[in-house]
Design a protein around this motif. Sequence first.
Motif, mmCIF file in Angstrom:
data_model
loop_
_atom_site.group_PDB
_atom_site.id
_atom_site.type_symbol
_atom_site.label_atom_id
_atom_site.label_comp_id
_atom_site.label_asym_id
_atom_site.label_seq_id
_atom_site.Cartn_x
_atom_site.Cartn_y
_atom_site.Cartn_z
ATOM 1 N N ALA A 45 0.831 -1.201 0.000
ATOM 2 C CA ALA A 45 0.000 0.000 0.000
ATOM 3 C C ALA A 45 0.868 1.254 0.000
ATOM 4 O O ALA A 45 0.609 2.204 -0.757
ATOM 5 C CB ALA A 45 -0.928 -0.004 1.216
ATOM 6 N N VAL A 46 1.900 1.276 0.851
ATOM 7 C CA VAL A 46 2.769 2.448 0.921
ATOM 8 C C VAL A 46 3.502 2.645 -0.407
ATOM 9 O O VAL A 46 3.731 3.779 -0.843
ATOM 10 C CB VAL A 46 3.754 2.310 2.096
ATOM 11 C CG1 VAL A 46 4.754 3.463 2.103
ATOM 12 C CG2 VAL A 46 2.996 2.287 3.410
ATOM 13 N N GLU A 51 6.018 8.097 -3.658
ATOM 14 C CA GLU A 51 6.789 8.120 -4.901
ATOM 15 C C GLU A 51 8.291 7.992 -4.688
ATOM 16 O O GLU A 51 8.991 7.525 -5.587
ATOM 17 C CB GLU A 51 6.518 9.423 -5.659
ATOM 18 C CG GLU A 51 5.084 9.553 -6.146
ATOM 19 C CD GLU A 51 4.862 10.862 -6.887
ATOM 20 O OE1 GLU A 51 5.786 11.711 -6.900
ATOM 21 O OE2 GLU A 51 3.769 11.022 -7.459
ATOM 22 N N SER A 52 8.806 8.439 -3.541
ATOM 23 C CA SER A 52 10.261 8.492 -3.403
ATOM 24 C C SER A 52 10.805 7.848 -2.141
ATOM 25 O O SER A 52 11.948 7.397 -2.126
ATOM 26 C CB SER A 52 10.731 9.955 -3.460
ATOM 27 O OG SER A 52 10.131 10.712 -2.413
ATOM 28 N N PRO A 69 7.301 -18.134 -1.217
ATOM 29 C CA PRO A 69 6.231 -17.145 -1.397
ATOM 30 C C PRO A 69 6.597 -15.774 -0.860
ATOM 31 O O PRO A 69 6.176 -14.750 -1.420
ATOM 32 C CB PRO A 69 5.036 -17.755 -0.659
ATOM 33 C CG PRO A 69 5.603 -18.776 0.256
ATOM 34 C CD PRO A 69 6.848 -19.281 -0.392
ATOM 35 N N LEU A 70 7.401 -15.721 0.229
ATOM 36 C CA LEU A 70 7.806 -14.417 0.738
ATOM 37 C C LEU A 70 8.713 -13.713 -0.264
ATOM 38 O O LEU A 70 8.598 -12.494 -0.462
ATOM 39 C CB LEU A 70 8.526 -14.559 2.077
ATOM 40 C CG LEU A 70 9.011 -13.244 2.689
ATOM 41 C CD1 LEU A 70 7.832 -12.335 3.031
ATOM 42 C CD2 LEU A 70 9.872 -13.503 3.922
ATOM 43 N N ALA A 71 9.605 -14.454 -0.901
ATOM 44 C CA ALA A 71 10.478 -13.854 -1.914
ATOM 45 C C ALA A 71 9.650 -13.209 -3.018
ATOM 46 O O ALA A 71 9.970 -12.105 -3.482
ATOM 47 C CB ALA A 71 11.405 -14.918 -2.499
ATOM 48 N N GLN A 72 8.572 -13.871 -3.444
ATOM 49 C CA GLN A 72 7.723 -13.295 -4.489
ATOM 50 C C GLN A 72 7.003 -12.041 -3.993
ATOM 51 O O GLN A 72 6.911 -11.038 -4.713
ATOM 52 C CB GLN A 72 6.697 -14.328 -4.969
ATOM 53 C CG GLN A 72 5.890 -13.828 -6.160
ATOM 54 C CD GLN A 72 4.582 -14.574 -6.321
ATOM 55 O OE1 GLN A 72 3.879 -14.824 -5.345
ATOM 56 N NE2 GLN A 72 4.262 -14.925 -7.556
ATOM 57 N N ARG A 73 6.488 -12.071 -2.755
ATOM 58 C CA ARG A 73 5.777 -10.905 -2.228
ATOM 59 C C ARG A 73 6.713 -9.707 -2.121
ATOM 60 O O ARG A 73 6.353 -8.577 -2.479
ATOM 61 C CB ARG A 73 5.149 -11.226 -0.864
ATOM 62 C CG ARG A 73 4.056 -12.266 -0.919
ATOM 63 C CD ARG A 73 3.106 -12.182 0.257
ATOM 64 N NE ARG A 73 3.763 -12.307 1.536
ATOM 65 C CZ ARG A 73 4.061 -13.464 2.131
ATOM 66 N NH1 ARG A 73 3.788 -14.608 1.519
ATOM 67 N NH2 ARG A 73 4.621 -13.479 3.325
ATOM 68 N N LEU A 74 7.924 -9.939 -1.617
ATOM 69 C CA LEU A 74 8.879 -8.841 -1.480
ATOM 70 C C LEU A 74 9.310 -8.314 -2.844
ATOM 71 O O LEU A 74 9.459 -7.104 -3.038
ATOM 72 C CB LEU A 74 10.085 -9.305 -0.669
ATOM 73 C CG LEU A 74 9.800 -9.616 0.814
ATOM 74 C CD1 LEU A 74 11.020 -10.286 1.451
ATOM 75 C CD2 LEU A 74 9.417 -8.367 1.579
ATOM 76 N N SER A 75 9.528 -9.206 -3.800
ATOM 77 C CA SER A 75 9.894 -8.763 -5.153
ATOM 78 C C SER A 75 8.771 -7.948 -5.784
ATOM 79 O O SER A 75 9.022 -6.965 -6.495
ATOM 80 C CB SER A 75 10.211 -9.975 -6.036
ATOM 81 O OG SER A 75 11.365 -10.637 -5.604
ATOM 82 N N THR A 76 7.525 -8.357 -5.524
ATOM 83 C CA THR A 76 6.380 -7.601 -6.047
ATOM 84 C C THR A 76 6.374 -6.184 -5.475
ATOM 85 O O THR A 76 6.159 -5.206 -6.212
ATOM 86 C CB THR A 76 5.072 -8.328 -5.697
ATOM 87 O OG1 THR A 76 5.070 -9.619 -6.319
ATOM 88 C CG2 THR A 76 3.863 -7.532 -6.159
ATOM 89 N N ILE A 77 6.616 -6.053 -4.171
ATOM 90 C CA ILE A 77 6.690 -4.721 -3.555
ATOM 91 C C ILE A 77 7.799 -3.905 -4.191
ATOM 92 O O ILE A 77 7.627 -2.714 -4.498
ATOM 93 C CB ILE A 77 6.907 -4.856 -2.036
ATOM 94 C CG1 ILE A 77 5.663 -5.445 -1.378
ATOM 95 C CG2 ILE A 77 7.264 -3.509 -1.402
ATOM 96 C CD1 ILE A 77 5.895 -5.939 0.033
#
Length: 269
Positions: A45-46, A51-52, A69-77
């Motif tokens: 969300a953040v 933006e910066s 799955p955590l690796a994917q979530r963090l990469s998505t962020i």
Amino acid sequence: MGFAHLWVQDHFLYALSQSGEYGGSASAQPKAYESVFGPTELLAAVAAWTESIELGTSILVGGNHWPAPLAQRLSTIDQLSGGRLTTVGFGAGWSHEEHQAVGVDPRTRGRRMDDFVPALLACWGADPVRHDGPFFTIAPSLIRPKPLRRPKLMSGMWSAKGLVRTARDFDLWNPGSMPIRQVVDTLGEINEMREPGRAPVGAIYRVALESTAGKRLTVDEVAERTLEAAGAGLEGVIVETNFCSEIQSGGDWMELLKRLAPVLDAARS
């Protein structure tokens, strides 16, 4: 306001009857832990709202998660934020009830962490990913997205074995409000255990404006601690506001952050 990073913590239940010792400065869990937003969901969300400002975690409990799955979530962020997920902190955790709720034996949390970090890093490496360890097995796979750049890994571990893990697997160490001289000395011990040729482990200091035991620092005291940390060559300072008793709303938190301007001035100087 001038803050460089926004970081999150990780707890998902508040045990009404606690079997393990709380790992903080108070004898029991702080009331603030009765409701904590999910860390990766909050960071996502953040990432959309900003933006910066850079993003990070201090600390994710290894036992609350599974590395692939955590690796994917963090990469998505990291992808959603344009590469602003700079630091991912991990600790072994203290809550037996949280571990049991996700099916993890709390007695194995240290050894599980030994396998957790290599598995996570494998997921962020080149495809095909494969990992065979005592706790985690990842068959040859494509695991995507990847982070735009690999976040630094930060250890929140303090025990003798935890410091060995920090030297072996992490880029940063996250000490709490101990004397800066003690931080420097312990960091030296960590780097004496570091494999030759690797970049030394750095430290991001954490200072609580109000501790879990209710001890309050003034803004000037936090600014002085920030100057001392900078003078010792530490990489940054987290100002911990989670336990400030006056915060009852988002507006209260924003007002508190405005009063931290002297700390930002100290950091810039």
